[in-house]
Design an enzyme around this catalytic site. Structure first.
Site, PDB file in Angstrom:
ATOM      1  N   LYS A   1       0.839  -1.199   0.000  1.00  0.00           N
ATOM      2  CA  LYS A   1       0.000   0.000   0.000  1.00  0.00           C
ATOM      3  C   LYS A   1       0.875   1.250   0.000  1.00  0.00           C
ATOM      4  CE  LYS A   1      -1.989   2.910   2.893  1.00  0.00           C
ATOM      5  NZ  LYS A   1      -2.137   4.061   2.011  1.00  0.00           N
TER       6      LYS A   1
ATOM      7  N   GLU B   1       9.653   1.353  10.639  1.00  0.00           N
ATOM      8  CA  GLU B   1      10.620   2.428  10.351  1.00  0.00           C
ATOM      9  C   GLU B   1       9.875   3.729  10.545  1.00  0.00           C
ATOM     10  OE1 GLU B   1      13.699   1.947   9.793  1.00  0.00           O
ATOM     11  OE2 GLU B   1      13.812  -0.146   9.192  1.00  0.00           O
TER      12      GLU B   1
ATOM     13  N   CYS C   1      13.186  11.354   6.414  1.00  0.00           N
ATOM     14  CA  CYS C   1      13.220  10.969   7.831  1.00  0.00           C
ATOM     15  C   CYS C   1      14.604  11.172   8.423  1.00  0.00           C
ATOM     16  CB  CYS C   1      12.781   9.519   7.976  1.00  0.00           C
ATOM     17  SG  CYS C   1      13.728   8.412   6.918  1.00  0.00           S
TER      18      CYS C   1
ATOM     19  N   GLU D   1       8.928  16.014  15.667  1.00  0.00           N
ATOM     20  CA  GLU D   1       9.281  15.930  14.252  1.00  0.00           C
ATOM     21  C   GLU D   1       8.399  16.884  13.444  1.00  0.00           C
ATOM     22  OE1 GLU D   1       8.142  12.483  11.877  1.00  0.00           O
ATOM     23  OE2 GLU D   1      10.187  12.366  11.116  1.00  0.00           O
TER      24      GLU D   1
HETATM   25  P1  NAD Z   1       1.919   8.111   7.994  1.00  0.00           P
HETATM   26  O1  NAD Z   1       2.253   7.333   9.214  1.00  0.00           O
HETATM   27  O2  NAD Z   1       0.810   9.080   8.051  1.00  0.00           O
HETATM   28  O3  NAD Z   1       1.558   7.132   6.781  1.00  0.00           O
HETATM   29  C1  NAD Z   1       2.439   6.120   6.359  1.00  0.00           C
HETATM   30  C2  NAD Z   1       1.620   5.057   5.650  1.00  0.00           C
HETATM   31  O4  NAD Z   1       0.780   4.420   6.597  1.00  0.00           O
HETATM   32  C3  NAD Z   1       0.698   5.602   4.570  1.00  0.00           C
HETATM   33  O5  NAD Z   1       0.637   4.694   3.489  1.00  0.00           O
HETATM   34  C4  NAD Z   1      -0.636   5.672   5.269  1.00  0.00           C
HETATM   35  O6  NAD Z   1      -1.747   5.618   4.412  1.00  0.00           O
HETATM   36  C5  NAD Z   1      -0.573   4.427   6.149  1.00  0.00           C
HETATM   37  N1  NAD Z   1      -1.448   4.451   7.318  1.00  0.00           N
HETATM   38  C6  NAD Z   1      -2.028   5.517   7.934  1.00  0.00           C
HETATM   39  N2  NAD Z   1      -2.799   5.093   8.960  1.00  0.00           N
HETATM   40  C7  NAD Z   1      -2.685   3.741   9.017  1.00  0.00           C
HETATM   41  C8  NAD Z   1      -3.221   2.737   9.866  1.00  0.00           C
HETATM   42  N3  NAD Z   1      -4.041   3.041  10.869  1.00  0.00           N
HETATM   43  N4  NAD Z   1      -2.874   1.459   9.649  1.00  0.00           N
HETATM   44  C9  NAD Z   1      -2.013   1.134   8.649  1.00  0.00           C
HETATM   45  N5  NAD Z   1      -1.492   2.045   7.796  1.00  0.00           N
HETATM   46  C10 NAD Z   1      -1.815   3.339   7.979  1.00  0.00           C
HETATM   47  O7  NAD Z   1       3.282   8.797   7.536  1.00  0.00           O
HETATM   48  P2  NAD Z   1       3.489   9.820   6.355  1.00  0.00           P
HETATM   49  O8  NAD Z   1       2.954  11.153   6.771  1.00  0.00           O
HETATM   50  O9  NAD Z   1       3.024   9.214   5.075  1.00  0.00           O
HETATM   51  O10 NAD Z   1       5.101   9.879   6.292  1.00  0.00           O
HETATM   52  C11 NAD Z   1       5.872  10.709   7.089  1.00  0.00           C
HETATM   53  C12 NAD Z   1       6.463   9.941   8.252  1.00  0.00           C
HETATM   54  O11 NAD Z   1       7.203   8.821   7.793  1.00  0.00           O
HETATM   55  C13 NAD Z   1       7.463  10.769   9.038  1.00  0.00           C
HETATM   56  O12 NAD Z   1       7.231  10.570  10.411  1.00  0.00           O
HETATM   57  C14 NAD Z   1       8.808  10.195   8.642  1.00  0.00           C
HETATM   58  O13 NAD Z   1       9.830  10.353   9.593  1.00  0.00           O
HETATM   59  C15 NAD Z   1       8.457   8.765   8.462  1.00  0.00           C
HETATM   60  N6  NAD Z   1       9.464   8.082   7.648  1.00  0.00           N
HETATM   61  C16 NAD Z   1      10.314   7.211   8.255  1.00  0.00           C
HETATM   62  C17 NAD Z   1      11.307   6.576   7.511  1.00  0.00           C
HETATM   63  C18 NAD Z   1      12.272   5.616   8.146  1.00  0.00           C
HETATM   64  O14 NAD Z   1      12.956   4.912   7.414  1.00  0.00           O
HETATM   65  N7  NAD Z   1      12.365   5.550   9.454  1.00  0.00           N
HETATM   66  C19 NAD Z   1      11.402   6.836   6.142  1.00  0.00           C
HETATM   67  C20 NAD Z   1      10.523   7.733   5.566  1.00  0.00           C
HETATM   68  C21 NAD Z   1       9.552   8.353   6.318  1.00  0.00           C
END
Ligand code: NAD
Length: 482
Positions: free
Chosen positions: A173, A248, A282, A385
């Protein structure tokens, strides 16, 4: 208007509900395509396809799996410009970045894991003349792969490639905010002859599609990249079902500059670490700590270099800063910049949207790279963050002090240390609690090394052998030899 489709059982299909969401180009603020508003029914169909495909795919010789995944890499590379443009429009990041980093790195991910499976090893142990033990690694079944919007194809391929290379099938997804290159990937997989059901891509909201994948009984393995709050929700659902999970999550990464650093490099790379991808990586260094003896000249040079970044239409050449990915993210950035003012910070540059970009982008979500000083390490702006083009600079006097600052947040994803004193670099690398410590560099990646976070930046490690282990079950076979 273009409609993105799910990729289920080898077919491009409409959402079962018939419902779609708007997909917005953040550089213009305009809806430019539709993305399926998927739900549990679509996930059920994808899981059924993945289940059906698993016996044959898991028994397919590694060489054949490898050849198929290499074809996917070649096909993306052959359409590099098309992918790069699509990701630029979907995400708002500069075309130069998608062309030189995001898409080539996605190609590399597929190539790396396609070839890794040709060289996999297993351990054997003889137990005091009594028994021969060997470790058998087998694919786990159906993997749920959930990724965010900041590096859309790159992070999704980082999960898909090891999962299917190891012989699993998958339901992936992508973020609903940036679905376009995942849709293009499904077309590529069809062209490359990936058997139906090996990879399924279901689009839609996290609370519907992501939650349905996480909760599905038959999805035994979850690899999730996203925010810490969402990761907690995923863990809460998956833990009672004893799923294997990798999380992650977010970061608030320290970038530490000692007075003995090579300042030309430290300034240039710290600017890149703060603002690359509009600060939406990130691993961005959003907390910069500078040894007091070098503080003033560093701040002056850092601000001058930041002001030299060109903000503009992401499709134009020579642009360093494109648009923030979405309106909610733009509002989050504005909120934290206002909070910095309330907390007593001084905005040295930036702090608001730029006056004009161009006519095409007049309704886009642009924000000027922002440098803040005068805030303590424990205020909200330096603890939470932000995930945008906002960085804060803080002076320090002693090594112990800066180690405390570096470790003084809930996160532990990455850190960067700038010094020419090698023993000092080793001391800091040992004592900073983060999954990656860069010394005199930032964002250099070797796909063989473990990648992941400590504390609230996540659990589990991806990359190289760690990923191959994560996506396989290791079984001990013990044969009596007496
Ligand atoms: P998010 O957590 O809002 O969404 C990430 C994914 O999870 C999306 O596909 C979203 O649709 C899905 N999602 C949302 N709610 C969910 C649920 N209840 N159950 C399952 N899936 C769900 O994050 P974002 O805003 O898309 O991305 C930004 C975040 O990602 C930042 O916090 C960033 O630090 C983090 N990030 C971490 C890494 C790493 O390697 N540690 C890499 C890139 C981004």
């Amino acid at each position: 208007m273009q409609s993105i489709l799910h990729y289920i059982n080898g077919q491009l299909v409409e959402p079962r509900s018939g419902n779609y969401l708007d997909n917005i180009d953040p550089a213009t603020g305009a809806v430019y395509s539709r993305v399926p508003d998927g739900d549990g029914d679509d996930v059920n169909a994808a899981v059924a396809a993945a289940e059906q495909a698993f016996p044959a795919w898991s028994q397919t010789p590694a060489e054949k799996r490898s050849a198929c995944i290499l074809k996917i890499a070649d096909a993306i590379e052959a359409r590099l410009d098309e992918f790069a443009r699509a990701e630029c429009v979907d995400n708002g990041k500069p075309l130069s970045l998608t062309r030189n980093m995001d898409i080539p790195r996605a190609v590399k991910n597929f190539r790396f894991f396609a070839t890794a499976i040709l060289h996999s090893k297993s351990e054997t142990h003889m137990t005091d003349g009594q028994a021969l033990n060997y470790t058998l690694r087998q694919p786990r079944g159906i993997c749920g792969l959930i990724s965010p919007w900041n590096l859309p194809l790159y992070l999704l391929s980082w999960k898909i490639a090891p999962a299917i290379a190891a012989g699993n099938t998958a339901v992936a997804k992508p973020s609903e905010v940036t679905p376009m290159t995942a849709f293009m990937l499904s077309e590529v997989c069809r062209e490359a002859g990936l058997p139906a059901g090996v990879l399924n891509i279901v689009h839609g909201l996290g609370a519907k599609v992501g939650a349905a994948i996480t909760a599905h009984q038959k999805v035994t393995t979850i690899s999730f990249t996203g925010g810490t709050v969402t990761g907690r929700e995923v863990a809460r659902t998956a833990a009672p079902m004893f799923k294997k999970i990798s999380l992650e999550l977010g970061g608030k990464n320290p970038n530490i500059v000692f007075a003995d650093a090579d300042m030309d490099r430290a300034v240039a790379e710290s600017v890149r670490a703060a603002f690359a991808n509009q600060g939406q990586i990130c691993l961005c260094g959003s907390r910069i700590f500078v040894e007091r003896a070098a503080y003033e000249p560093f701040v002056n040079r850092f601000v001058a270099a930041t002001q030299g970044l060109k903000i503009g239409d992401p499709l134009e050449a020579g642009v360093d800063q494109g648009a923030i990915v979405s309106k909610p993210q733009f509002e989050k950035v504005s909120f934290y910049v206002n909070l910095a003012r309330e907390e007593g910070g001084t905005i040295l540059t930036g702090g608001s949207p730029p006056p004009t970009v161009n006519d095409r982008c007049k309704n886009g979500y642009f924000f000027t790279p922002t440098v803040i000083t005068g805030l303590g390490p424990n205020c909200r702006v330096n603890q939470e963050e932000i995930f945008g083009p906002v960085t804060s600079i803080i002076p320090f006097d002693a090594e112990e002090e800066v180690i405390d600052y570096a470790n003084g947040t809930a996160y532990g994803l990455s850190a960067t240390v700038w010094t020419q004193n090698l023993p000092k670099a080793h001391r800091l690398a040992e004592r900073i609690n983060s999954g990656t410590v860069w010394v005199n560099c930032w964002l250099l990646r070797d796909l063989r090394v473990p990648f992941g976070g400590m504390k609230q930046s996540g659990v589990g490690r991806e990359g190289g052998d760690e990923a191959m282990r994560f996506f396989t079950e290791s079984k001990n076979v013990c044969i009596s030899v007496s």
